[in-house]
Motif scaffolding. Sequence first.
Motif, PDB file in Angstrom:
ATOM      1  N   GLU A  28       0.737  -1.159  -0.126  1.00  0.00           N
ATOM      2  CA  GLU A  28       0.006  -0.104  -0.078  1.00  0.00           C
ATOM      3  C   GLU A  28       0.778   1.429   0.052  1.00  0.00           C
ATOM      4  O   GLU A  28       0.526   2.272  -0.726  1.00  0.00           O
ATOM      5  CB  GLU A  28      -0.905  -0.096   1.177  1.00  0.00           C
ATOM      6  N   MET A 153      -8.209  -9.309  -1.419  1.00  0.00           N
ATOM      7  CA  MET A 153      -7.756  -8.842  -2.545  1.00  0.00           C
ATOM      8  C   MET A 153      -7.515  -9.907  -3.572  1.00  0.00           C
ATOM      9  O   MET A 153      -7.888  -9.882  -4.774  1.00  0.00           O
ATOM     10  CB  MET A 153      -6.349  -8.141  -2.400  1.00  0.00           C
ATOM     11  N   LYS A 157      -9.165 -10.426  -7.137  1.00  0.00           N
ATOM     12  CA  LYS A 157      -8.442 -10.395  -8.530  1.00  0.00           C
ATOM     13  C   LYS A 157      -8.547 -11.645  -9.278  1.00  0.00           C
ATOM     14  O   LYS A 157      -8.797 -11.589 -10.545  1.00  0.00           O
ATOM     15  CB  LYS A 157      -6.763 -10.551  -8.111  1.00  0.00           C
TER      16      LYS A 157
ATOM     17  N   MET B   1     -12.206 -13.922 -15.393  1.00  0.00           N
ATOM     18  CA  MET B   1     -11.598 -13.498 -14.149  1.00  0.00           C
ATOM     19  C   MET B   1     -11.422 -11.834 -14.139  1.00  0.00           C
ATOM     20  O   MET B   1     -11.564 -11.294 -15.252  1.00  0.00           O
ATOM     21  CB  MET B   1     -10.047 -13.865 -14.429  1.00  0.00           C
ATOM     22  N   ALA B   2     -11.608 -11.584 -12.911  1.00  0.00           N
ATOM     23  CA  ALA B   2     -11.999 -10.083 -12.753  1.00  0.00           C
ATOM     24  C   ALA B   2     -10.443  -9.495 -13.039  1.00  0.00           C
ATOM     25  O   ALA B   2     -10.095  -8.320 -13.491  1.00  0.00           O
ATOM     26  CB  ALA B   2     -11.985  -9.827 -11.244  1.00  0.00           C
ATOM     27  N   GLY B   3      -9.347 -10.269 -12.890  1.00  0.00           N
ATOM     28  CA  GLY B   3      -7.919  -9.841 -13.236  1.00  0.00           C
ATOM     29  C   GLY B   3      -7.176  -8.571 -13.329  1.00  0.00           C
ATOM     30  O   GLY B   3      -6.404  -8.267 -12.283  1.00  0.00           O
ATOM     31  N   ASP B   6      -5.539  -3.616 -10.450  1.00  0.00           N
ATOM     32  CA  ASP B   6      -4.922  -3.674  -8.843  1.00  0.00           C
ATOM     33  C   ASP B   6      -5.404  -2.928  -7.929  1.00  0.00           C
ATOM     34  O   ASP B   6      -6.248  -1.829  -7.984  1.00  0.00           O
ATOM     35  CB  ASP B   6      -3.278  -3.321  -8.884  1.00  0.00           C
ATOM     36  N   TYR B   7      -5.585  -3.540  -6.659  1.00  0.00           N
ATOM     37  CA  TYR B   7      -6.451  -2.737  -5.665  1.00  0.00           C
ATOM     38  C   TYR B   7      -5.732  -2.411  -4.689  1.00  0.00           C
ATOM     39  O   TYR B   7      -4.529  -2.652  -4.474  1.00  0.00           O
ATOM     40  CB  TYR B   7      -7.390  -4.166  -4.956  1.00  0.00           C
ATOM     41  N   SER B   8      -6.393  -1.269  -3.784  1.00  0.00           N
ATOM     42  CA  SER B   8      -5.728  -0.747  -2.560  1.00  0.00           C
ATOM     43  C   SER B   8      -6.576  -1.368  -1.492  1.00  0.00           C
ATOM     44  O   SER B   8      -7.332  -1.909  -1.784  1.00  0.00           O
ATOM     45  CB  SER B   8      -6.078   0.791  -2.395  1.00  0.00           C
ATOM     46  N   ILE B   9      -5.661  -1.546  -0.445  1.00  0.00           N
ATOM     47  CA  ILE B   9      -6.408  -2.020   0.894  1.00  0.00           C
ATOM     48  C   ILE B   9      -7.913  -1.333   1.209  1.00  0.00           C
ATOM     49  O   ILE B   9      -8.806  -2.168   1.218  1.00  0.00           O
ATOM     50  CB  ILE B   9      -5.527  -1.737   2.159  1.00  0.00           C
ATOM     51  N   PHE B  10      -8.108   0.004   0.864  1.00  0.00           N
ATOM     52  CA  PHE B  10      -9.015   0.439   0.942  1.00  0.00           C
ATOM     53  C   PHE B  10     -10.440   0.365  -0.128  1.00  0.00           C
ATOM     54  O   PHE B  10     -11.426   0.766   0.182  1.00  0.00           O
ATOM     55  CB  PHE B  10      -8.996   2.190   1.166  1.00  0.00           C
ATOM     56  N   ILE B  12     -10.731  -2.771  -0.963  1.00  0.00           N
ATOM     57  CA  ILE B  12     -11.002  -4.076  -0.177  1.00  0.00           C
ATOM     58  C   ILE B  12     -11.929  -3.811   1.152  1.00  0.00           C
ATOM     59  O   ILE B  12     -13.123  -4.461   1.423  1.00  0.00           O
ATOM     60  CB  ILE B  12     -10.180  -5.222   0.168  1.00  0.00           C
TER      61      ILE B  12
END
Lengths: 291, 224
Positions: A28, A153, A157, B1-3, B6-10, B12
Amino acid sequence: MNFLNGYELLALCRENNMSIADIMLKKEITASGLTEEAIVDKMKVSLEIMQKSVDRGLNEDIKSVSGLIGGDAKRIMDRNATHKSVCGPLMSQAISRSIAVLEVNAAMGKIVAAPTAGSSGIIPGVLITVGEAFNLSDNDLIRAIFTASGVGMIISKNATVAGAEGGCQAETGSAAAMAAAAVVELMGGSPEASLHAAALCIKNILGLVCDPIAGLVESPCNSRNAIGAANALISAEMALAGVKSLIPFDEVVEAMYRVGKSLPLELRETALGGLAATPTGIRLRKEIMGE
Amino acid sequence: MAGVKDYSIFDIIGPNMIGPSSSHTAGACKLGRVAYKLAKGSIKSVVFQLHGSFAKTYRGHGTDKALLGGILGFEADDERIINSFDIAQEQGLKFKFVEVDLGEVHPNTVRIQVIGEAGNLEVLGSSIGGGSIKVTEINGVSLEFTGELPTLIISHNDAPGVIARVSAVLSQRDINIAFMRVYRYNKGKDAYMVIETDNLIPPEIIGHIKEIDNISNAYLVDTI
């Protein structure tokens, strides 16, 4: 510091000798450009909202927008205070707190989607209860939420956390898997054990459909948040004892996604099947919608 | 796939929001807020045309309260949303919800028609899941933006150099363009730009942009 799946996350933990929470924080920092302190502070705000929503649900007279649900969290808490709980006090608290948050959500109160609004009770219910029972600090809980986010996550994904896409297994199942992994790390378990807990959790409810009465995030979402909390605690207990999931976490996530995709439309949040399509479910919908 | 994403912690653990539904409540509030930001000044009345799932379930999900809350300028985690009907009434803001069929659009779609001090405004947008939104039309013009980044919407004549002059105004202030799309409806005539930036856009920039030749109007929607 990035990973696509559980296998890669565990490799990162091993190579860097770090916990899942450490890896998530490091990732992060790199991606957001924020400092560790800023990220922790931001999550502190989320934790405070979680705590407040638990308190509101247990102490106020909550009624959902439709009037279908409300007051169950309090009922469970009150019985736990006056009777010997069947499940034991910790489990009883976790389920009443999970329902509390879901009820606050259904009454248009403030919550943290974790990972969704419909599953928002599970992580606060489990973590706040475990935190209290083991005398953990807010900082410990914030780190546990980072751990939980790692599991969320990976599922986001590679599969989905949305009931409309994958059924309730994807929504409350993901929240439970996230909470289970977090509890394992909080209790000193290894990253591998965390992912075993997450895998066990999803396997336990594989195939669970999303069939909300009248299409509202109310019932059976409330009690499915309770079973999600229980599932997380059960899975964490098993993994901490060294119980392993025969099927690795990544393959369980893939199976969950395939099962979700093969669920008919009626069982994916459309309120056309399952409990929503029972005579009582239909009658309640008609009453609420004024049909 | 959502694939790919890229995600942030926030992403999720979040958003922090007023329940019960990220798509029917939080996303609805954000759509209302886009109209609030575009309206520039006080709003006298608003009509919400609700389509699909929005039309079917808006009462039970509080979609109506959230949309109106957005029009009042509330963010998706503002606890006043539950009282937005009363607050609008106190402010003398008239509001109405109509169930309509908007055709082949996302199931959670609303057309917001605003009558305000600065004139009439129409916004069409959808709540696409997890509290994310997509605005697809403003005043009948098809375009696309999400409100996740500060966004400039500029109507202009299709003429050489207009885009360069707008990007010069931004670069002089060290504002980086993340995404930019240009839509032309008639060659040499009506065109629109949608610019999403990484940095905050100070409101006074609108004035500088409007001074550029061939630009007829500019709107700023900072992050929703």
